[in-house]
Design an enzyme around this catalytic site. Structure first.
Site, PDB file in Angstrom:
ATOM      1  N   GLU A  71      -4.389   0.616  16.137  1.00 42.60           N
ATOM      2  CA  GLU A  71      -4.743   0.240  14.626  1.00 42.60           C
ATOM      3  C   GLU A  71      -3.568   1.007  13.527  1.00 42.60           C
ATOM      4  O   GLU A  71      -3.478   2.147  13.737  1.00 42.60           O
ATOM      5  CB  GLU A  71      -6.296   0.994  14.239  1.00 42.60           C
ATOM      6  CG  GLU A  71      -6.365   0.604  12.908  1.00 42.60           C
ATOM      7  CD  GLU A  71      -7.945   0.647  12.547  1.00 42.60           C
ATOM      8  OE1 GLU A  71      -8.837   1.028  13.205  1.00 42.60           O
ATOM      9  OE2 GLU A  71      -8.379   0.599  11.314  1.00 42.60           O
ATOM     10  N   GLU A  96      -2.376   6.519  10.958  1.00 45.92           N
ATOM     11  CA  GLU A  96      -2.576   6.893   9.203  1.00 45.92           C
ATOM     12  C   GLU A  96      -1.689   7.918   8.744  1.00 45.92           C
ATOM     13  O   GLU A  96      -1.697   8.981   9.504  1.00 45.92           O
ATOM     14  CB  GLU A  96      -4.145   7.095   9.155  1.00 45.92           C
ATOM     15  CG  GLU A  96      -4.439   7.494   7.629  1.00 45.92           C
ATOM     16  CD  GLU A  96      -3.725   6.100   6.658  1.00 45.92           C
ATOM     17  OE1 GLU A  96      -4.302   5.051   6.751  1.00 45.92           O
ATOM     18  OE2 GLU A  96      -3.098   6.521   5.633  1.00 45.92           O
ATOM     19  N   ASP A 152      -1.976  -2.090   2.623  1.00 48.42           N
ATOM     20  CA  ASP A 152      -1.658  -1.855   0.964  1.00 48.42           C
ATOM     21  C   ASP A 152      -0.917  -3.354   0.785  1.00 48.42           C
ATOM     22  O   ASP A 152       0.167  -3.599   1.370  1.00 48.42           O
ATOM     23  CB  ASP A 152      -0.573  -0.719   0.757  1.00 48.42           C
ATOM     24  CG  ASP A 152      -1.177   0.401   1.164  1.00 48.42           C
ATOM     25  OD1 ASP A 152      -2.202   0.763   0.568  1.00 48.42           O
ATOM     26  OD2 ASP A 152      -0.440   1.102   1.904  1.00 48.42           O
ATOM     27  N   THR A 222     -14.891  -1.779   6.838  1.00 52.72           N
ATOM     28  CA  THR A 222     -14.029  -0.794   6.504  1.00 52.72           C
ATOM     29  C   THR A 222     -14.411  -0.726   4.912  1.00 52.72           C
ATOM     30  O   THR A 222     -14.894  -1.450   4.050  1.00 52.72           O
ATOM     31  CB  THR A 222     -12.414  -1.077   6.555  1.00 52.72           C
ATOM     32  OG1 THR A 222     -12.130  -1.920   5.357  1.00 52.72           O
ATOM     33  CG2 THR A 222     -12.221  -1.830   7.976  1.00 52.72           C
TER      34      THR A 222
HETATM   35  C1  LIG Z   1      -5.212  -0.288   1.597  1.00 55.09           C
HETATM   36  S1  LIG Z   1      -5.490   0.946   2.700  1.00 55.09           S
HETATM   37  C2  LIG Z   1      -6.788   0.392   3.977  1.00 55.09           C
HETATM   38  C3  LIG Z   1      -7.351   1.456   4.639  1.00 55.09           C
HETATM   39  C4  LIG Z   1      -8.422   0.789   5.876  1.00 55.09           C
HETATM   40  N1  LIG Z   1      -7.515   0.173   6.942  1.00 55.09           N
HETATM   41  C5  LIG Z   1      -9.525   0.145   5.233  1.00 55.09           C
HETATM   42  O1  LIG Z   1      -9.470  -1.181   5.354  1.00 55.09           O
HETATM   43  O2  LIG Z   1     -10.388   0.714   4.502  1.00 55.09           O
HETATM   44  C6  LIG Z   1      -3.972   0.804   3.666  1.00 55.09           C
HETATM   45  C7  LIG Z   1      -3.592   2.382   4.424  1.00 55.09           C
HETATM   46  O3  LIG Z   1      -2.664   2.277   5.548  1.00 55.09           O
HETATM   47  C8  LIG Z   1      -1.884   3.110   5.257  1.00 55.09           C
HETATM   48  N2  LIG Z   1      -0.348   2.874   5.903  1.00 55.09           N
HETATM   49  C9  LIG Z   1       0.349   2.204   5.008  1.00 55.09           C
HETATM   50  N3  LIG Z   1       1.562   2.056   5.776  1.00 55.09           N
HETATM   51  C10 LIG Z   1       1.464   2.653   6.682  1.00 55.09           C
HETATM   52  C11 LIG Z   1       2.251   2.889   8.086  1.00 55.09           C
HETATM   53  N4  LIG Z   1       3.748   2.460   8.102  1.00 55.09           N
HETATM   54  N5  LIG Z   1       1.866   3.703   9.065  1.00 55.09           N
HETATM   55  C12 LIG Z   1       0.702   4.032   8.926  1.00 55.09           C
HETATM   56  N6  LIG Z   1      -0.202   3.987   8.095  1.00 55.09           N
HETATM   57  C13 LIG Z   1       0.391   3.054   7.068  1.00 55.09           C
HETATM   58  C14 LIG Z   1      -2.098   3.980   4.109  1.00 55.09           C
HETATM   59  O4  LIG Z   1      -1.755   5.210   4.108  1.00 55.09           O
HETATM   60  C15 LIG Z   1      -3.337   3.488   3.727  1.00 55.09           C
HETATM   61  O5  LIG Z   1      -4.169   4.663   4.035  1.00 55.09           O
END
Ligand SMILES: C[S@@+](CC[C@H](N)C(=O)[O-])C[C@H]1O[C@@H](n2cnc3c(N)ncnc32)[C@H](O)[C@@H]1O
Length: 243
Positions: A71, A96, A152, A222
């Protein structure tokens, strides 16, 4: 066609620059409370996927996994922990980069005061760096299922190269997925939804199908999805299948 030949193929993709290996967005939020600091100092090292086993990632677990699932960007970890609980024989790698998100997942695993001693799951491992670095380090065709839940969105056009679904990144994803492996993607952002359709419509590494508008069975909710639904946004749920 072999996976390696696939890798070499550049999909006829939207006209954007290759995704640079640079992370945008927050790594750190509010200053960490003592409990959070203990989780990072004492619990995370016991669950972190050992970089020295990446060539054979199944070795990174406390016992032999039936499959490996990955994930990207687990946020608070609700989806990762629900999948892990529902599939106790699968080796689950949850990534994460946001420290507070990492703490949120860890806090559900070990009681306060037992961060260094409470038992941790055998088949859950965490990656706290850029998931793209992990994708590069894993062997070809090593992952059975992958999840990208509400990434994001980076809605401004000039930030398109920051989006995880990107012509460059989908090649990294395709390389590690086994033939027939599925990649689940969900998004509530209209710009990102159109972007996913555009990028995935222009590649030949994955079979595509129209997205679902209701969360399919077996997709745990989520935090971001809940926010989107409260705000009246319509999430879309895709399943892409590696050729
Ligand atoms: C908008 S949040 C969504 C979190 C979760 N999946 C949810 O649906 O509640 C996107 C997450 O992706 C993480 N993220 C972004 N780019 C990433 C990367 N290249 N590797 C790991 N995590 C990443 C960010 O830190 C953020 O917490």
């Amino acid at each position: 066609m072999t996976a390696r030949q696939d890798d070499a193929a550049t999909p006829a993709a939207p006209d954007v620059k290759a995704s640079p290996d640079r992370l945008y967005g927050r790594h750190r939020g509010h200053p960490l409370r003592p409990r959070q600091q203990r989780l990072l100092d004492l619990t995370l090292p016991r669950l972190r996927l050992d970089p020295s086993v990446l060539a054979d990632p199944a070795r990174g677990f406390g016992r032999s996994p039936s499959e490996l699932w990955l994930e990207v960007g687990f946020g608070g970890g609700e989806h990762s922990l629900a999948q892990h609980a529902a599939h106790p024989d699968v080796g689950y790698i949850a990534s994460e980069v946001f420290e507070n998100g990492m703490c949120s997942l860890l806090s559900r695993l070990v009681p306060d005061g037992q961060e260094g001693t409470a038992p941790v799951p055998d088949l859950l491992r965490l990656w706290d760096e850029d998931a793209r670095a992990l994708l590069r380090a894993l062997p070809e065709q090593s992952i059975d299922r992958m999840f990208l839940m509400f990434p994001d969105p980076w809605p401004k056009a000039r930030h398109a190269k920051r989006r995880f679904v990107h012509p460059a990144t989908i090649q990294l994803v395709a390389r590690v997925l086994k033939p027939g492996a599925t990649w689940r993607v969900a998004s509530d952002d209209p710009t990102y939804q159109a972007w996913v359709e555009e990028v995935m419509g222009a590649q030949d590494l994955f079979d595509t199908a129209p997205p679902a508008t209701e969360r399919p069975e077996g997709w745990p909710p989520t935090r971001y999805e809940a926010k989107a639904l409260r705000a009246g946004r319509q999430p879309l749920y895709w399943v892409f299948t590696r050729r």
